[in-house]
Design a protein around this motif. Structure first.
Motif: not given
Length: 161
Positions: A35, A39, A50-54, A83, A111-112, A121, A149
């Motif tokens: 992570d 980042y 930016s943030v972790t989304v998956a 993303s 990341f987004v 976003p 997913k």
């Protein structure tokens, strides 16, 4: 300057505080390293918070021992509108021996980028595959995230049943 940093590498020694009772680095510690490098790479590419989304396809292949020299590499392999998908490799080697690095963990992390006002976003610089290897790894990243997913939907359907 955004869009300039496609790849980023962190190197450090695995410390005694990183390991479990068996003398191997905790999986959670490895995930934290993933992570962190993700980042830094996402901010380096987008120029935005930016943030972790998956995280998809994480595989723990080989253990990391205390005092191993650890290399965590993030490589941008796909961009969407906001993303950024990074292929992450975690490798380790004993710095006291001549043996080569061994792959310990691999995954794709997404990341987004967020705007600085509302935390929504925001667009990132596009990346276009330039080589056959780039196209192959971009396709791989999309397949890994699609499988993740599918698993998420399957778990949700069991929970809702």
């Amino acid at each position: 300057m955004s869009g300039a940093q496609r790849e980023l590498t962190f190197r450090f020694l695995a410390e005694p505080t990183d390991v479990n009772y068996g003398g191997k680095v905790h999986g959670g510690v490895v995930m934290k390293w993933i992570d962190q490098v993700g980042y830094a790479a996402a901010v380096g590419w987008s120029g935005r918070y930016s943030v972790t989304v998956a995280v998809g396809g994480i595989r723990f292949v080989a253990p990391i021992r205390t005092s191993d020299l650890v290399t965590v590499t993030a490589k941008l392999v796909y961009t969407g509108n906001s993303s950024m998908h990074f292929a992450i490799d975690v490798r380790a080697r004993d710095p006291m021996q001549d043996g080569g690095e061994r792959l310990c963990t691999h995954c794709v992390i997404v990341f987004v980028a967020l705007d600085g006002v509302e935390g929504k976003p925001t667009a990132v610089p596009p990346w276009t595959p330039e080589s056959e290897d780039d196209r192959r790894i971009a396709d791989y990243a999309l397949k890994v995230m699609a499988l993740s997913k599918d698993i998420e939907h399957a778990v949700a359907s069991l929970r809702d049943a």
